[in-house]
Design a protein around this motif. Structure first.
Motif, PDB file in Angstrom:
ATOM      1  N   TYR A   1       2.498  68.934 -41.465  1.00 33.17           N
ATOM      2  CA  TYR A   1       2.488  67.997 -42.854  1.00 33.17           C
ATOM      3  C   TYR A   1       1.942  68.581 -44.468  1.00 33.17           C
ATOM      4  CZ  TYR A   1       3.948  64.050 -45.297  1.00 33.17           C
ATOM      5  OH  TYR A   1       4.778  62.952 -46.384  1.00 33.17           O
TER       6      TYR A   1
ATOM      7  N   SER B   1      14.842  59.893 -42.482  1.00 31.33           N
ATOM      8  CA  SER B   1      13.730  60.892 -42.105  1.00 31.33           C
ATOM      9  C   SER B   1      14.549  62.476 -42.903  1.00 31.33           C
ATOM     10  CB  SER B   1      14.158  61.575 -40.788  1.00 31.33           C
ATOM     11  OG  SER B   1      15.398  62.284 -40.190  1.00 31.33           O
TER      12      SER B   1
ATOM     13  N   ARG C   1       9.325  61.079 -35.860  1.00 29.42           N
ATOM     14  CA  ARG C   1       8.106  60.036 -35.259  1.00 29.42           C
ATOM     15  C   ARG C   1       7.872  59.054 -36.641  1.00 29.42           C
ATOM     16  NH1 ARG C   1       2.889  60.914 -31.679  1.00 29.42           N
ATOM     17  NH2 ARG C   1       4.791  61.386 -30.328  1.00 29.42           N
ATOM     18  N   TRP C   2       7.227  59.550 -38.059  1.00 28.73           N
ATOM     19  CA  TRP C   2       7.029  58.234 -38.646  1.00 28.73           C
ATOM     20  C   TRP C   2       8.234  57.379 -39.278  1.00 28.73           C
ATOM     21  CZ3 TRP C   2       4.390  62.302 -41.920  1.00 28.73           C
ATOM     22  CH2 TRP C   2       3.253  62.447 -41.084  1.00 28.73           C
ATOM     23  N   SER C   3       9.117  58.352 -39.548  1.00 24.13           N
ATOM     24  CA  SER C   3      10.911  57.488 -39.915  1.00 24.13           C
ATOM     25  C   SER C   3      11.055  56.660 -38.233  1.00 24.13           C
ATOM     26  CB  SER C   3      11.759  58.191 -39.871  1.00 24.13           C
ATOM     27  OG  SER C   3      12.336  58.634 -38.740  1.00 24.13           O
TER      28      SER C   3
ATOM     29  N   ARG D   1       6.356  66.896 -37.497  1.00 16.46           N
ATOM     30  CA  ARG D   1       4.968  66.056 -38.149  1.00 16.46           C
ATOM     31  C   ARG D   1       3.585  67.122 -38.164  1.00 16.46           C
ATOM     32  NH1 ARG D   1       4.397  63.677 -33.103  1.00 16.46           N
ATOM     33  NH2 ARG D   1       1.877  63.903 -32.284  1.00 16.46           N
ATOM     34  N   TYR D   2       3.566  67.958 -37.282  1.00 17.45           N
ATOM     35  CA  TYR D   2       2.278  68.942 -37.452  1.00 17.45           C
ATOM     36  C   TYR D   2       2.819  70.338 -38.388  1.00 17.45           C
ATOM     37  CZ  TYR D   2       1.523  66.987 -32.783  1.00 17.45           C
ATOM     38  OH  TYR D   2       1.146  66.227 -31.899  1.00 17.45           O
TER      39      TYR D   2
ATOM     40  N   VAL E   1      10.897  63.153 -44.103  1.00 13.57           N
ATOM     41  CA  VAL E   1      10.094  62.682 -43.329  1.00 13.57           C
ATOM     42  C   VAL E   1       9.917  62.693 -41.666  1.00 13.57           C
ATOM     43  CG1 VAL E   1       9.223  60.176 -42.851  1.00 13.57           C
ATOM     44  CG2 VAL E   1      10.373  60.061 -44.842  1.00 13.57           C
ATOM     45  N   PRO E   2       8.836  63.115 -41.491  1.00 17.44           N
ATOM     46  CA  PRO E   2       8.338  63.421 -39.836  1.00 17.44           C
ATOM     47  C   PRO E   2       9.321  62.103 -38.754  1.00 17.44           C
ATOM     48  CG  PRO E   2       6.476  63.460 -40.588  1.00 17.44           C
ATOM     49  CD  PRO E   2       7.706  63.169 -41.918  1.00 17.44           C
TER      50      PRO E   2
ATOM     51  N   VAL F   1       6.829  70.889 -42.797  1.00 19.37           N
ATOM     52  CA  VAL F   1       7.427  70.201 -41.919  1.00 19.37           C
ATOM     53  C   VAL F   1       8.429  71.223 -40.980  1.00 19.37           C
ATOM     54  CG1 VAL F   1       7.182  67.974 -41.984  1.00 19.37           C
ATOM     55  CG2 VAL F   1       9.365  69.268 -43.028  1.00 19.37           C
TER      56      VAL F   1
END
Length: 245
Positions: free
Chosen positions: A57, A204, A220-222, A54-55, A217-218, A60
């Motif tokens: 973004y 993701s 963690r977010w997914s 995610r860093y 999609v990162p 990615v």
């Protein structure tokens, strides 16, 4: 010191202790140790497993995770099957997987590399993958309460799907239907008995949703998005049940 007399350890000490358990030759001198593999070429059956950072973004880090072993690696990235496993066994699964990463835009849906990663993520069975890394991977452990432990990583130069991904019909349906909204696709996959961890992985890599809205999609977010979506759907269903007197 804990109540049982054992010393408290800082995060770095815990990481070294875990690595020493999994990799006895791990060196504590510099905090880096010896490379997990002396070769830059890593091959093996991916569970399948894909990681998206995610860093940075909307730029990615994305790539496959591959354990350089033989045999069935399904359990390496299937949290639903870990409840009866010892924590040491789960850590062994996770730390044996080496992730090759490339930095990509979240909108790079038609990039050839992203397409290969997506095919891997859609697969229901372990798929042989070969990676060429920039440098041999060094010992690394990342722990989070929001995602499974992550092992060694290295910059990826090239990736090749050696095996043929096996894609189930429900997964193929939501991937090909670019008029189906992401929430509808998530619900459909869940009711089709696709494991939640796989639904998270499919989301993701941009495997569901309206065509113009699909993106990387990162991880963690997914995980958060799928858990939240399914929770709302299940809560709505439960509220529709008759009350007990």
């Amino acid at each position: 010191m804990r109540k049982d007399g054992s010393p408290l350890m800082c995060p770095m000490q815990r990481e070294r202790a875990l690595w020493s358990f999994i990799l006895p030759d791990y060196s504590e001198g510099s905090g880096e140790g010896e490379p997990v593999s002396k070769s830059r070429i890593i091959g093996g059956p991916s569970p399948p497993s894909v990681f998206v950072g995610r860093y940075g973004y909307p730029l990615v880090r994305i790539g496959p995770s591959v354990p350089p072993v033989e045999g069935d690696t399904t359990l390496f990235d299937l949290p639903e099957a870990w409840s009866n496993r010892k924590i040491e066994e789960v850590l062994s699964f996770r730390l044996s997987m080496i992730t090759g990463e490339k930095t990509m835009s979240i909108k790079s849906m038609s990039d050839r590399f992203v397409e290969e990663v997506r095919l891997l993520a859609l697969s229901s069975k372990p798929t042989d993958v070969e990676m060429i890394l920039k440098k041999p991977p060094m010992p690394s452990l990342r722990l989070s309460e929001l995602e499974p432990p992550q092992g060694p990583r290295s910059q990826l130069i090239q990736m090749k799907l050696v095996g043929n991904p096996s894609i189930e019909r429900p997964v193929e349906k939501v991937y090909e239907d670019t008029d189906m909204r992401a929430l509808e696709a998530i619900a459909y996959l869940y009711t089709s008995n696709i494991p939640v961890s796989r639904i998270q992985r499919i989301l993701s890599v941009g495997g569901v949703g309206l065509k113009r809205q699909r993106k990387i999609v990162p991880t963690r977010w997914s995980i958060t998005a799928v858990d939240s979506s399914l929770s709302r759907l299940l809560l709505k269903e439960v509220k529709g049940y008759e009350t007990l007197d």
